[in-house]
Design a protein around this motif. Structure first.
Motif, PDB file in Angstrom:
ATOM      1  N   ASN A  45      -4.515  16.501  -6.069  1.00 29.09           N
ATOM      2  CA  ASN A  45      -3.259  16.804  -5.834  1.00 29.09           C
ATOM      3  C   ASN A  45      -3.282  15.093  -5.302  1.00 29.09           C
ATOM      4  O   ASN A  45      -1.417  15.443  -4.824  1.00 29.09           O
ATOM      5  CB  ASN A  45      -2.985  17.930  -4.458  1.00 29.09           C
ATOM      6  CG  ASN A  45      -3.137  19.423  -5.226  1.00 29.09           C
ATOM      7  OD1 ASN A  45      -2.664  19.912  -5.841  1.00 29.09           O
ATOM      8  ND2 ASN A  45      -4.559  19.687  -5.167  1.00 29.09           N
ATOM      9  N   LYS A  46      -3.350  14.562  -5.004  1.00 28.60           N
ATOM     10  CA  LYS A  46      -2.780  13.014  -4.940  1.00 28.60           C
ATOM     11  C   LYS A  46      -1.626  13.168  -3.319  1.00 28.60           C
ATOM     12  O   LYS A  46      -0.822  12.050  -3.114  1.00 28.60           O
ATOM     13  CB  LYS A  46      -1.927  12.729  -6.168  1.00 28.60           C
ATOM     14  CG  LYS A  46      -2.385  12.831  -7.043  1.00 28.60           C
ATOM     15  CD  LYS A  46      -1.490  12.398  -8.681  1.00 28.60           C
ATOM     16  CE  LYS A  46      -2.573  12.027 -10.377  1.00 28.60           C
ATOM     17  NZ  LYS A  46      -1.063  11.422 -10.906  1.00 28.60           N
ATOM     18  N   VAL A  47      -2.213  13.665  -2.709  1.00 30.55           N
ATOM     19  CA  VAL A  47      -2.131  13.751  -1.297  1.00 30.55           C
ATOM     20  C   VAL A  47      -2.751  13.649  -0.882  1.00 30.55           C
ATOM     21  O   VAL A  47      -4.325  12.478  -0.447  1.00 30.55           O
ATOM     22  CB  VAL A  47      -2.003  15.353  -0.761  1.00 30.55           C
ATOM     23  CG1 VAL A  47      -1.169  15.753   0.551  1.00 30.55           C
ATOM     24  CG2 VAL A  47      -1.044  16.123  -2.035  1.00 30.55           C
ATOM     25  N   SER A  48      -2.418  12.549   0.435  1.00 28.73           N
ATOM     26  CA  SER A  48      -3.303  11.717   1.282  1.00 28.73           C
ATOM     27  C   SER A  48      -2.324  12.039   2.664  1.00 28.73           C
ATOM     28  O   SER A  48      -1.229  12.208   2.724  1.00 28.73           O
ATOM     29  CB  SER A  48      -2.838  10.011   1.335  1.00 28.73           C
ATOM     30  OG  SER A  48      -1.705  10.108   1.638  1.00 28.73           O
ATOM     31  N   VAL A  49      -3.356  11.429   3.747  1.00 32.15           N
ATOM     32  CA  VAL A  49      -3.244  12.129   5.277  1.00 32.15           C
ATOM     33  C   VAL A  49      -3.357  10.624   5.795  1.00 32.15           C
ATOM     34  O   VAL A  49      -4.653  10.806   5.594  1.00 32.15           O
ATOM     35  CB  VAL A  49      -4.167  14.007   6.019  1.00 32.15           C
ATOM     36  CG1 VAL A  49      -3.278  13.776   7.469  1.00 32.15           C
ATOM     37  CG2 VAL A  49      -3.745  14.758   4.532  1.00 32.15           C
ATOM     38  N   SER A  50      -2.268  11.224   6.910  1.00 32.43           N
ATOM     39  CA  SER A  50      -3.128   9.636   8.248  1.00 32.43           C
ATOM     40  C   SER A  50      -2.050   9.332   9.092  1.00 32.43           C
ATOM     41  O   SER A  50      -1.368  10.129   9.230  1.00 32.43           O
ATOM     42  CB  SER A  50      -2.543   8.003   6.349  1.00 32.43           C
ATOM     43  OG  SER A  50      -0.766   8.238   6.622  1.00 32.43           O
ATOM     44  N   GLY A  51      -1.741   8.234   9.565  1.00 29.98           N
ATOM     45  CA  GLY A  51      -1.221   8.288  11.055  1.00 29.98           C
ATOM     46  C   GLY A  51      -1.882   7.154  12.245  1.00 29.98           C
ATOM     47  O   GLY A  51      -2.402   6.374  11.266  1.00 29.98           O
ATOM     48  N   TRP A  52      -0.943   7.573  13.634  1.00 31.73           N
ATOM     49  CA  TRP A  52      -1.379   6.271  13.830  1.00 31.73           C
ATOM     50  C   TRP A  52      -0.807   6.657  15.386  1.00 31.73           C
ATOM     51  O   TRP A  52      -0.603   7.702  15.342  1.00 31.73           O
ATOM     52  CB  TRP A  52      -1.027   4.994  13.789  1.00 31.73           C
ATOM     53  CG  TRP A  52       1.124   4.942  13.629  1.00 31.73           C
ATOM     54  CD1 TRP A  52       1.848   5.358  14.802  1.00 31.73           C
ATOM     55  CD2 TRP A  52       1.379   5.326  12.665  1.00 31.73           C
ATOM     56  NE1 TRP A  52       2.913   5.141  14.689  1.00 31.73           N
ATOM     57  CE2 TRP A  52       2.525   5.382  12.924  1.00 31.73           C
ATOM     58  CE3 TRP A  52       1.104   5.336  10.925  1.00 31.73           C
ATOM     59  CZ2 TRP A  52       3.431   4.954  12.106  1.00 31.73           C
ATOM     60  CZ3 TRP A  52       2.674   5.477  10.167  1.00 31.73           C
ATOM     61  CH2 TRP A  52       3.806   5.466  11.083  1.00 31.73           C
ATOM     62  N   THR A  53      -1.765   6.046  16.794  1.00 26.05           N
ATOM     63  CA  THR A  53      -0.911   6.339  17.972  1.00 26.05           C
ATOM     64  C   THR A  53      -0.989   5.307  18.333  1.00 26.05           C
ATOM     65  O   THR A  53      -1.481   4.420  18.595  1.00 26.05           O
ATOM     66  CB  THR A  53      -2.940   7.106  18.565  1.00 26.05           C
ATOM     67  OG1 THR A  53      -3.201   8.667  18.026  1.00 26.05           O
ATOM     68  CG2 THR A  53      -2.295   7.823  20.100  1.00 26.05           C
ATOM     69  N   GLU A  54       0.156   5.376  19.358  1.00 26.65           N
ATOM     70  CA  GLU A  54       0.393   3.944  20.045  1.00 26.65           C
ATOM     71  C   GLU A  54       0.647   4.795  21.450  1.00 26.65           C
ATOM     72  O   GLU A  54       1.245   5.469  21.994  1.00 26.65           O
ATOM     73  CB  GLU A  54       1.982   3.719  19.942  1.00 26.65           C
ATOM     74  CG  GLU A  54       2.517   2.545  20.158  1.00 26.65           C
ATOM     75  CD  GLU A  54       3.455   2.116  19.999  1.00 26.65           C
ATOM     76  OE1 GLU A  54       4.557   0.334  20.438  1.00 26.65           O
ATOM     77  OE2 GLU A  54       4.423   3.017  19.299  1.00 26.65           O
ATOM     78  N   GLY A  55      -0.082   3.399  22.269  1.00 31.19           N
ATOM     79  CA  GLY A  55       0.402   3.801  23.765  1.00 31.19           C
ATOM     80  C   GLY A  55       0.957   2.606  24.091  1.00 31.19           C
ATOM     81  O   GLY A  55       0.546   1.214  23.472  1.00 31.19           O
TER      82      GLY A  55
END
Length: 386
Positions: A45-55
């Motif tokens: 479905n050409k869907v991507s899941v990503s992210g990040w964590t910042e501390g």
């Protein structure tokens, strides 16, 4: 969907040497899902899941907080600045052979009381004791997007909620050179909800036009029709660019709903002085009328950014800002703030950023920093992309 947990704070163009999100990159989540039924479903479905964590940790000459600066406003304390989830289906390939591209990007970060949008999860930011919650969830971006290549040299159409398009700095921490943010960024709009078009006229010029429901407001009685637009000059050689953006609405403070409707004019210039050194000056003017006990309120921001690529993994950054809150309506203290920041961005791995910085803020007349004219901070953060 972008879910971000961000520490509370008071109340776009990007520095070229900073990493920017690339939807084709496969970060940890997508790599681990590859080959599984979930990964196949996402890829089909050409869907991507990503992210990040910042501390981040900020050592400070202040005892409790260094307001009105931010985002890292708490003194001598560790904060989870952002925990961001992005679910995205990018627009189709923009080659002329593709008549229409479409996609969607929901994005949900948590922000502070000062940056909340009325009408959108705004009650969560008040704790049971009546004070502010330290963390919250904010769907900061969710929009559908289409691309029409045969209109001009290409027309992007975006409908939903999205970042404001002016300035050098961004809510998205991966687009910034520093842990802390400038006053010029913090005390102006963050998001818009509505319709935005970007039309490419030729290889150098493009224009934006949008109709939104006001600044930092969602579906709420405080919303009012507001124009957002601008023009960008960016020749293909990439040595220089200019971006002029405006927000034009009522300009009138809504006293009944205690809501700010600013008029904004912002100009960002970018100049590559060498293959390693980039200079970005920004100038902003904003005003609001009918402010209680003030009437007309205006503010100026002038920020200079320098970035120097020391090595593939290291970039040195400097920022010098002058922010004049003429009547004190934005920060609570009238007069001129001067803030000098220096730091480095270290990228030991594609998925990891470390950004130490030193910063000194001073006010010409008032004592906004725990009854002092100035405050010194030493901060460091990490950003782990997944």
């Amino acid at each position: 969907m972008n879910l971000t947990v961000v520490s509370p704070l008071p109340p776009p163009p990007v520095v070229p040497t900073q990493p920017s999100p690339v939807t084709s990159d496969r970060w940890f989540v997508m790599r681990e899902a590859q080959g599984t039924w979930a990964g196949v479903l996402l890829d089909d479905n050409k869907v991507s899941v990503s992210g990040w964590t910042e501390g981040a940790f900020t050592a400070s000459s202040a005892r409790r907080d260094q307001l009105p600066m931010g985002f890292n406003y708490r003194a001598n304390d560790f904060l989870l600045q952002q925990n961001w989830v992005r679910v995205e289906r990018a627009v189709d390939d923009k080659r002329p052979s593709r008549p229409v591209g479409s996609g969607w990007t929901p994005s949900c970060p948590g922000r502070t009381t000062g940056s909340r949008s009325p009408g959108l999860l705004d009650r969560q930011l008040t704790a049971t004791d009546g004070g502010p919650n330290r963390y919250g969830i904010d769907p900061v971006q969710f929009y559908g997007e289409a691309y029409l290549p045969h209109v001009g040299r290409g027309l992007d159409v975006k409908a939903g909620r999205f970042f404001c398009q002016f300035g050098v700095e961004s809510i998205d921490t991966t687009l910034n050179p520093f842990v802390s943010r400038s006053y010029t960024f913090i005390y102006n709009p963050f998001t818009h909800t509505g319709l935005l078009t970007t039309l490419k006229l030729d290889d150098a010029w493009s224009v934006q036009n949008g109709l939104v429901a006001g600044s930092d407001v969602f579906l709420d009685p405080a919303a009012n029709p507001t124009y957002f637009g601008g023009v960008k000059w960016a020749p293909p050689d990439g040595r220089a660019s200019a971006l002029l953006e405006v927000i034009l609405g009522s300009g009138r403070y809504d006293q009944g709903r205690n809501f700010h409707n600013p008029e904004i004019l912002d100009l960002v210039l970018t100049r590559k002085l060498s293959d390693r050194l980039t200079w970005q000056p920004e100038g902003l003017y904003g005003f609001t009328t009918h402010v209680p006990d003030t009437g007309f309120a205006d503010w100026f921001g002038a920020v200079n950014y320098l970035s120097y690529r020391l090595a593939p993994e290291w970039t040195g950054n400097a920022r010098l800002e002058f922010f004049d809150d003429c009547q004190g309506q934005r920060t609570g203290f009238r007069g001129l703030y001067t803030a000098a920041t220096a730091g480095v961005t270290y990228k030991p791995r594609p998925y990891l950023l470390v950004r130490p910085e030193l910063r000194y803020d001073t006010h010409a007349n008032a004592r906004p920093f725990e009854d002092r004219h100035g405050v010194f901070t030493a901060a460091v953060d990490f950003v782990a992309r997944w």
